[in-house]
Write an enzyme that holds these catalytic residues in place. Structure first.
Site, PDB file in Angstrom:
ATOM      1  N   ARG A  57      45.880  53.569  19.849  1.00 52.82           N
ATOM      2  CA  ARG A  57      44.992  54.045  20.906  1.00 52.82           C
ATOM      3  C   ARG A  57      43.563  54.023  20.383  1.00 52.82           C
ATOM      4  O   ARG A  57      43.319  53.848  19.203  1.00 52.82           O
ATOM      5  CB  ARG A  57      45.393  55.448  21.364  1.00 52.82           C
ATOM      6  CG  ARG A  57      45.591  56.411  20.226  1.00 52.82           C
ATOM      7  CD  ARG A  57      45.234  57.823  20.562  1.00 52.82           C
ATOM      8  NE  ARG A  57      43.838  57.952  20.923  1.00 52.82           N
ATOM      9  CZ  ARG A  57      42.838  57.974  20.042  1.00 52.82           C
ATOM     10  NH1 ARG A  57      43.062  57.833  18.755  1.00 52.82           N
ATOM     11  NH2 ARG A  57      41.594  58.109  20.456  1.00 52.82           N
ATOM     12  N   ALA A  59      39.857  52.487  22.332  1.00 50.27           N
ATOM     13  CA  ALA A  59      39.567  51.187  22.941  1.00 50.27           C
ATOM     14  C   ALA A  59      39.455  50.055  21.924  1.00 50.27           C
ATOM     15  O   ALA A  59      40.081  48.999  22.100  1.00 50.27           O
ATOM     16  CB  ALA A  59      38.296  51.295  23.798  1.00 50.27           C
ATOM     17  N   ARG A 100      47.851  48.823  29.790  1.00 50.07           N
ATOM     18  CA  ARG A 100      46.895  49.900  30.072  1.00 50.07           C
ATOM     19  C   ARG A 100      45.836  49.362  31.031  1.00 50.07           C
ATOM     20  O   ARG A 100      45.247  48.315  30.770  1.00 50.07           O
ATOM     21  CB  ARG A 100      46.194  50.386  28.791  1.00 50.07           C
ATOM     22  CG  ARG A 100      47.071  50.982  27.724  1.00 50.07           C
ATOM     23  CD  ARG A 100      47.631  52.333  28.084  1.00 50.07           C
ATOM     24  NE  ARG A 100      46.642  53.343  28.409  1.00 50.07           N
ATOM     25  CZ  ARG A 100      45.983  54.088  27.532  1.00 50.07           C
ATOM     26  NH1 ARG A 100      46.182  53.924  26.242  1.00 50.07           N
ATOM     27  NH2 ARG A 100      45.127  55.009  27.945  1.00 50.07           N
ATOM     28  N   ASP A 248      35.993  54.422  27.050  1.00 47.81           N
ATOM     29  CA  ASP A 248      36.899  53.299  27.268  1.00 47.81           C
ATOM     30  C   ASP A 248      36.298  52.232  28.167  1.00 47.81           C
ATOM     31  O   ASP A 248      36.722  51.084  28.121  1.00 47.81           O
ATOM     32  CB  ASP A 248      38.204  53.811  27.878  1.00 47.81           C
ATOM     33  CG  ASP A 248      39.020  54.589  26.861  1.00 47.81           C
ATOM     34  OD1 ASP A 248      39.919  53.981  26.253  1.00 47.81           O
ATOM     35  OD2 ASP A 248      38.745  55.779  26.647  1.00 47.81           O
ATOM     36  N   ASN A 258      36.043  58.008  30.123  1.00 51.73           N
ATOM     37  CA  ASN A 258      36.558  58.446  28.829  1.00 51.73           C
ATOM     38  C   ASN A 258      37.697  59.425  29.074  1.00 51.73           C
ATOM     39  O   ASN A 258      38.026  59.755  30.213  1.00 51.73           O
ATOM     40  CB  ASN A 258      35.443  59.083  27.988  1.00 51.73           C
ATOM     41  CG  ASN A 258      35.857  59.264  26.527  1.00 51.73           C
ATOM     42  OD1 ASN A 258      36.396  58.351  25.905  1.00 51.73           O
ATOM     43  ND2 ASN A 258      35.619  60.440  25.982  1.00 51.73           N
ATOM     44  N   LYS A 259      38.291  59.902  27.999  1.00 47.89           N
ATOM     45  CA  LYS A 259      39.444  60.790  28.092  1.00 47.89           C
ATOM     46  C   LYS A 259      39.183  61.941  29.058  1.00 47.89           C
ATOM     47  O   LYS A 259      38.087  62.485  29.121  1.00 47.89           O
ATOM     48  CB  LYS A 259      39.773  61.335  26.705  1.00 47.89           C
ATOM     49  CG  LYS A 259      41.023  62.163  26.637  1.00 47.89           C
ATOM     50  CD  LYS A 259      42.247  61.407  27.165  1.00 47.89           C
ATOM     51  CE  LYS A 259      42.475  60.106  26.430  1.00 47.89           C
ATOM     52  NZ  LYS A 259      43.620  59.335  26.975  1.00 47.89           N
TER      53      LYS A 259
END
Length: 356
Positions: A57, A59, A100, A248, A258-259
């Protein structure tokens, strides 16, 4: 079956190629911090699963894994012509791309491998295969250099003694080396800077707790783990002077995916007038994506929220769960976007385009 082996903390490299055995080796990040295990992936199904399941994991690391996956996917091909080999590559590319949907590096790396393939037209099948290995190696080497440059640029925005808040994990194990948002922290340590890092746990998959806290602690960096809902109080108490996050995907207008939880941290930083910096390699900037509204947000399984980290389920059986993997931080909340080519400031539509 996947084969396991322990690895040495002194040299964190999360994605490697064992070309002699046609194997992709990855650090299984789902097992950290309790187990430090490499997985040996020998077929496309295993590589796809590793990307989907977040065993690999971050990017940049996803891009590196995809590039090596594309190479391994055609290495054993029995094709006898350029055209036949290209058909095999397209199948591998389409399959790996389905793992993904949000991280742009996945598609960037696979497109780059296809571009290199086309550039080798007229050469023998073996020469083309060797060229794809070379391209994948180059993607990995370039990422290490990119991360160091991001670290240098971000470090210019920081001062020794600062308290820094992070979210998710954008460190060495998410890249070829150094990380993106953690790169200035590593470089600062080498140069005698003293940072106090606060790591959000990052629910529901706990990348901050399991990965960032582990990684920085192993490196001897002063790190304190906090729950996600504690970000406001540490800001209010004056403990935080800067927020550093990875990403990402960056849209052309500076909106950043992003997360999940990153947007909330940015809103808090804006309220407390704390600079919010996004550390992003150019490969994550998608100028074809106009705004954050165009970014597809991946939805993941209910179990990640209700039961994954518990001995017993911690939610009512059958309760509806909404589990987006990412959120989009509006560009108005972002102080600057730090890349390997320089630091972009608002208006991002202009400054990001200029970096290319």
């Amino acid at each position: 079956m996947l084969e396991n082996r322990q690895f040495d903390n002194s040299d964190i490299q999360s994605v490697m190629l064992d070309d002699e055995n046609s194997t992709l080796i990855i650090l299984d990040q789902t097992l950290l911090p309790n187990e430090k295990i490499f997985l040996r992936l020998t077929n496309q199904n295993q590589i796809w699963e590793a990307i989907y399941s977040l065993r690999v994991r971050g990017a940049p690391a996803i891009g590196i894994a995809a590039a090596y996956g594309a190479y391994l996917g055609i290495k054993e091909s029995k094709a006898e012509s350029y055209e036949q080999l290209y058909e095999d590559l397209k199948k591998v590319k389409e399959y790996l791309a389905s793992s993904r949907p949000t991280a742009v590096n996945l598609f960037w790396a696979l497109d780059r491998m296809e571009t290199r393939f086309k550039a080798e037209e007229g050469k023998t099948v073996d020469e083309i295969k060797n060229a794809l290995k070379d391209e994948a190696d180059t993607i990995r080497i370039e990422d290490e250099m990119v991360c160091k440059s991001i670290g240098e640029n971000a470090l210019s925005l920081l001062e020794s003694g600062m308290g820094i808040l992070t979210h998710c994990n954008a460190g060495a194990i998410a890249t070829a080396k150094y990380g993106t948002a953690l790169a200035p922290i590593y470089l600062g340590k080498e140069r005698g800077y003293e940072f106090k890092v606060y790591a959000d746990e990052t629910r529901p998959l706990l990348q901050g707790a399991r990965l960032t806290a582990w990684e920085l602690n192993e490196a001897g960096i002063d790190v304190t783990l906090i729950c996600d809902n504690m970000a406001s109080i540490v800001m209010k108490e004056g403990r935080i002077q800067a927020v550093l996050v990875g990403c990402d995907r960056v849209a052309a207008n500076g909106d950043t995916a992003n997360k999940i939880g990153t947007s909330g941290v940015a809103i808090l930083a804006k309220h407390y007038r704390i600079p919010f910096y996004v550390c992003a390699p150019l490969s994550t900037i998608d100028l074809k994506c106009s705004t954050g509204e165009d970014i597809h947000i991946e939805l993941r399984s209910n179990e990640e929220v209700t039961s994954k980290w518990y001995e017993k389920p911690m939610a009512p059986e059958g309760v509806e769960v909404y589990n987006p993997c990412f959120d989009v931080t509006d560009n108005i909340l972002i102080t600057a976007i730090v890349t390997e080519k320089g630091i972009a400031y608002p208006p991002y539509t202009k400054s990001l385009a200029e970096l290319f």
